[in-house]
Design a protein around this motif. Structure first.
Motif, PDB file in Angstrom:
ATOM      1  N   GLU A 133       0.842  -1.229  -0.192  1.00 57.07           N
ATOM      2  CA  GLU A 133       0.034   0.184  -0.007  1.00 57.07           C
ATOM      3  C   GLU A 133       0.754   1.069  -0.135  1.00 57.07           C
ATOM      4  OE1 GLU A 133      -3.789   2.065   2.629  1.00 57.07           O
ATOM      5  OE2 GLU A 133      -2.781   0.143   3.429  1.00 57.07           O
ATOM      6  N   LEU A 134       2.056   1.281   0.737  1.00 61.28           N
ATOM      7  CA  LEU A 134       3.023   2.314   0.788  1.00 61.28           C
ATOM      8  C   LEU A 134       3.460   2.722  -0.650  1.00 61.28           C
ATOM      9  CD1 LEU A 134       4.337   4.438   2.158  1.00 61.28           C
ATOM     10  CD2 LEU A 134       5.853   2.805   3.083  1.00 61.28           C
ATOM     11  N   LEU A 135       4.064   1.358  -1.088  1.00 65.70           N
ATOM     12  CA  LEU A 135       4.714   1.586  -2.395  1.00 65.70           C
ATOM     13  C   LEU A 135       3.410   2.052  -3.490  1.00 65.70           C
ATOM     14  CD1 LEU A 135       6.913  -1.658  -2.594  1.00 65.70           C
ATOM     15  CD2 LEU A 135       7.533   0.913  -2.312  1.00 65.70           C
ATOM     16  N   SER A 136       2.322   1.798  -3.356  1.00 66.49           N
ATOM     17  CA  SER A 136       1.216   2.377  -4.373  1.00 66.49           C
ATOM     18  C   SER A 136       1.188   3.531  -4.190  1.00 66.49           C
ATOM     19  CB  SER A 136      -0.071   1.497  -4.042  1.00 66.49           C
ATOM     20  OG  SER A 136      -1.283   2.189  -4.671  1.00 66.49           O
ATOM     21  N   LYS A 137       1.263   4.227  -2.852  1.00 69.79           N
ATOM     22  CA  LYS A 137       0.971   5.843  -2.898  1.00 69.79           C
ATOM     23  C   LYS A 137       2.357   6.489  -3.426  1.00 69.79           C
ATOM     24  CE  LYS A 137      -1.892   5.784   1.266  1.00 69.79           C
ATOM     25  NZ  LYS A 137      -1.662   5.902   2.612  1.00 69.79           N
ATOM     26  N   VAL A 138       3.487   5.798  -3.159  1.00 70.99           N
ATOM     27  CA  VAL A 138       4.781   6.649  -3.562  1.00 70.99           C
ATOM     28  C   VAL A 138       4.642   6.528  -5.294  1.00 70.99           C
ATOM     29  CG1 VAL A 138       7.315   6.436  -3.784  1.00 70.99           C
ATOM     30  CG2 VAL A 138       6.081   5.895  -1.606  1.00 70.99           C
ATOM     31  N   LEU A 139       4.583   5.316  -5.901  1.00 68.31           N
ATOM     32  CA  LEU A 139       4.535   5.292  -7.423  1.00 68.31           C
ATOM     33  C   LEU A 139       3.242   5.548  -8.149  1.00 68.31           C
ATOM     34  CD1 LEU A 139       5.974   1.488  -7.283  1.00 68.31           C
ATOM     35  CD2 LEU A 139       7.140   3.711  -7.727  1.00 68.31           C
ATOM     36  N   ASN A 140       2.343   5.993  -7.327  1.00 67.08           N
ATOM     37  CA  ASN A 140       0.984   6.678  -7.870  1.00 67.08           C
ATOM     38  C   ASN A 140       0.281   5.672  -8.978  1.00 67.08           C
ATOM     39  OD1 ASN A 140      -0.997   8.480  -7.988  1.00 67.08           O
ATOM     40  ND2 ASN A 140      -0.146   9.637  -9.642  1.00 67.08           N
ATOM     41  N   LYS A 141       0.352   4.275  -8.414  1.00 64.68           N
ATOM     42  CA  LYS A 141      -0.287   3.323  -9.190  1.00 64.68           C
ATOM     43  C   LYS A 141      -0.866   2.239  -8.445  1.00 64.68           C
ATOM     44  CE  LYS A 141       2.135   0.516 -11.718  1.00 64.68           C
ATOM     45  NZ  LYS A 141       3.024  -0.102 -12.605  1.00 64.68           N
ATOM     46  N   PRO A 142      -1.944   1.440  -8.670  1.00 63.64           N
ATOM     47  CA  PRO A 142      -2.639   0.635  -7.908  1.00 63.64           C
ATOM     48  C   PRO A 142      -1.702  -0.870  -7.858  1.00 63.64           C
ATOM     49  CG  PRO A 142      -3.667   0.540  -9.937  1.00 63.64           C
ATOM     50  CD  PRO A 142      -2.654   1.915  -9.800  1.00 63.64           C
ATOM     51  N   LEU A 143      -1.190  -1.340  -6.758  1.00 63.20           N
ATOM     52  CA  LEU A 143      -0.588  -2.382  -6.576  1.00 63.20           C
ATOM     53  C   LEU A 143      -1.388  -3.580  -5.763  1.00 63.20           C
ATOM     54  CD1 LEU A 143       2.973  -0.902  -5.795  1.00 63.20           C
ATOM     55  CD2 LEU A 143       2.261  -1.678  -7.949  1.00 63.20           C
ATOM     56  N   GLN A 144      -1.425  -4.679  -6.357  1.00 59.97           N
ATOM     57  CA  GLN A 144      -2.301  -5.609  -5.554  1.00 59.97           C
ATOM     58  C   GLN A 144      -1.300  -6.188  -4.694  1.00 59.97           C
ATOM     59  OE1 GLN A 144      -5.519  -6.211  -6.258  1.00 59.97           O
ATOM     60  NE2 GLN A 144      -5.472  -4.621  -7.616  1.00 59.97           N
ATOM     61  N   LEU A 145      -1.882  -6.997  -3.650  1.00 59.32           N
ATOM     62  CA  LEU A 145      -1.064  -7.825  -2.759  1.00 59.32           C
ATOM     63  C   LEU A 145      -0.613  -9.094  -3.523  1.00 59.32           C
ATOM     64  CD1 LEU A 145      -3.379  -7.431   0.528  1.00 59.32           C
ATOM     65  CD2 LEU A 145      -1.289  -5.981  -0.120  1.00 59.32           C
ATOM     66  N   PHE A 146       0.519  -9.655  -2.979  1.00 61.61           N
ATOM     67  CA  PHE A 146       1.081 -10.759  -3.447  1.00 61.61           C
ATOM     68  C   PHE A 146       0.146 -12.089  -2.801  1.00 61.61           C
ATOM     69  CE2 PHE A 146       5.094  -8.476  -3.117  1.00 61.61           C
ATOM     70  CZ  PHE A 146       5.350  -8.523  -4.484  1.00 61.61           C
ATOM     71  N   LYS A 147      -0.113 -12.953  -3.686  1.00 65.71           N
ATOM     72  CA  LYS A 147      -0.989 -14.356  -3.421  1.00 65.71           C
ATOM     73  C   LYS A 147       0.076 -15.065  -2.425  1.00 65.71           C
ATOM     74  CE  LYS A 147      -3.926 -13.660  -7.145  1.00 65.71           C
ATOM     75  NZ  LYS A 147      -4.537 -14.340  -8.470  1.00 65.71           N
ATOM     76  N   GLY A 148      -0.578 -15.494  -1.498  1.00 71.76           N
ATOM     77  CA  GLY A 148      -0.138 -16.440  -0.772  1.00 71.76           C
ATOM     78  C   GLY A 148       0.225 -16.241   0.500  1.00 71.76           C
ATOM     79  N   ASP A 149      -0.145 -17.078   1.702  1.00 70.82           N
ATOM     80  CA  ASP A 149      -0.214 -16.627   3.040  1.00 70.82           C
ATOM     81  C   ASP A 149       1.371 -16.293   3.429  1.00 70.82           C
ATOM     82  OD1 ASP A 149      -1.407 -16.035   5.513  1.00 70.82           O
ATOM     83  OD2 ASP A 149      -0.698 -18.108   6.408  1.00 70.82           O
ATOM     84  N   LYS A 150       2.103 -16.605   2.650  1.00 74.19           N
ATOM     85  CA  LYS A 150       3.715 -16.541   3.193  1.00 74.19           C
ATOM     86  C   LYS A 150       4.051 -14.979   3.184  1.00 74.19           C
ATOM     87  CE  LYS A 150       5.637 -17.778  -1.222  1.00 74.19           C
ATOM     88  NZ  LYS A 150       6.743 -18.769  -1.957  1.00 74.19           N
ATOM     89  N   PHE A 151       3.357 -14.257   2.111  1.00 74.28           N
ATOM     90  CA  PHE A 151       3.825 -12.952   2.004  1.00 74.28           C
ATOM     91  C   PHE A 151       3.188 -12.030   2.914  1.00 74.28           C
ATOM     92  CE2 PHE A 151       3.914 -14.726  -2.447  1.00 74.28           C
ATOM     93  CZ  PHE A 151       5.306 -14.657  -2.675  1.00 74.28           C
ATOM     94  N   ASN A 152       2.275 -12.606   3.918  1.00 73.20           N
ATOM     95  CA  ASN A 152       1.723 -11.751   4.968  1.00 73.20           C
ATOM     96  C   ASN A 152       2.584 -11.932   6.140  1.00 73.20           C
ATOM     97  OD1 ASN A 152      -0.451 -10.908   3.435  1.00 73.20           O
ATOM     98  ND2 ASN A 152      -1.556 -13.023   3.993  1.00 73.20           N
ATOM     99  N   PHE A 153       3.906 -12.659   6.056  1.00 67.26           N
ATOM    100  CA  PHE A 153       4.685 -12.970   7.273  1.00 67.26           C
ATOM    101  C   PHE A 153       5.944 -12.385   6.719  1.00 67.26           C
ATOM    102  CE2 PHE A 153       1.429 -15.973   7.931  1.00 67.26           C
ATOM    103  CZ  PHE A 153       1.213 -15.712   9.403  1.00 67.26           C
ATOM    104  N   PRO A 154       6.766 -11.843   7.747  1.00 69.62           N
ATOM    105  CA  PRO A 154       8.232 -11.443   7.300  1.00 69.62           C
ATOM    106  C   PRO A 154       9.054 -12.727   6.707  1.00 69.62           C
ATOM    107  CG  PRO A 154       7.848 -10.658   9.606  1.00 69.62           C
ATOM    108  CD  PRO A 154       6.536 -11.646   9.179  1.00 69.62           C
ATOM    109  N   MET A 155       9.997 -12.210   5.848  1.00 76.15           N
ATOM    110  CA  MET A 155      10.738 -13.191   4.781  1.00 76.15           C
ATOM    111  C   MET A 155      11.179 -14.214   5.747  1.00 76.15           C
ATOM    112  SD  MET A 155       9.757 -12.628   2.159  1.00 76.15           S
ATOM    113  CE  MET A 155      10.603 -13.500   1.220  1.00 76.15           C
TER     114      MET A 155
END
Length: 234
Positions: free
Chosen positions: A176-198
């Motif tokens: 969401e932060l990158l979407s505001k900076v780049l001024n373009k909509p960015l979808q969330l990554f699919k997969g539960d692993k992207f909701n946790f730190p790497m």
């Protein structure tokens, strides 16, 4: 220019010469000319003992220099501009009058003006237009006015850097932060692993199944669950 006479008066010939000279002041032909003025002493019987005070004199004063040094003349435009800016609560940077601004002061001026001037105006316009829609019996219609993104990226960076280094931020947290900076909509990554730190593995059955069967798409994952359910029923 002003011609000042002290204890003297111009002769008739000098007045005619001065008038003719003033009428011909136009173009290059009037440059580098000499003007001769003759004056006659005015009799003064007030002080017969001191004749030095009654000597005739002619002085030429340039009025342009006097006008340029006049405080009221010089400061009129500046005072007027400051009064207008104050009435609208705008900083000088918005009208190109910034001479001692740097990036920090400009960003602060923009944030304060947006918060205290522009945003309240937008909300007032939204309220009026939405009430107008209500008067005309419009339903399911509501107006929102967009506002600029004035986020201070330096402050955000100072917060995110230690969070990322501590492995406390998930990839989807930054989308969401990158979407505001780049001024373009960015979808969330699919997969539960992207909701946790790497560096953190999610403790869920879905992720264990996905890990066991390898990287699969959502459609393949759904088909796999349906086959498992059929086997359990059988």
């Amino acid at each position: 220019m002003a011609i000042l006479l002290e204890n003297a008066q111009l002769t008739a010939q000098s007045e005619e010469t001065l008038q003719s000279y003033a009428d011909q002041l136009d173009g290059e032909s009037s440059q580098h000319k000499f003007l001769l003025l003759e004056a006659e002493k005015v009799d003064s019987s007030s002080n017969m003992l001191d004749e030095g005070k009654d000597k005739p004199a002619i002085k030429l004063e340039k009025l342009a220099d006097i006008l340029q040094k006049d405080a009221l003349f010089l400061e009129y435009d500046q005072r007027t501009t400051e009064a207008v800016l104050s009435s609208f609560r705008l900083p000088p940077i918005y009208v190109g009058m910034s001479s001692d601004y740097n990036r920090a002061t400009v960003e602060t001026a923009k944030e304060l003006t947006e918060e205290q001037v522009f945003q309240p105006r937008r909300e007032g316009y939204e309220w009026r237009l939405n009430n107008l829609f209500t008067d005309y019996e419009f339903k399911h219609v509501e107006l929102y006015l967009k506002s600029p993104n004035l986020s201070n990226m330096e402050d955000i960076k100072s917060i995110l850097d230690p969070a990322i280094q501590a492995n406390a931020v998930a990839p989807n947290d930054l989308r969401e932060l990158l979407s505001k900076v780049l001024n373009k909509p960015l979808q969330l990554f699919k997969g539960d692993k992207f909701n946790f730190p790497m560096g953190v593995q999610p403790q869920s059955n879905d992720y264990n199944i996905e890990k066991a069967y390898g990287e699969t798409s959502d459609g393949e994952m759904a088909g796999m669950f349906r086959r498992m359910i059929r086997k359990m029923k059988g």
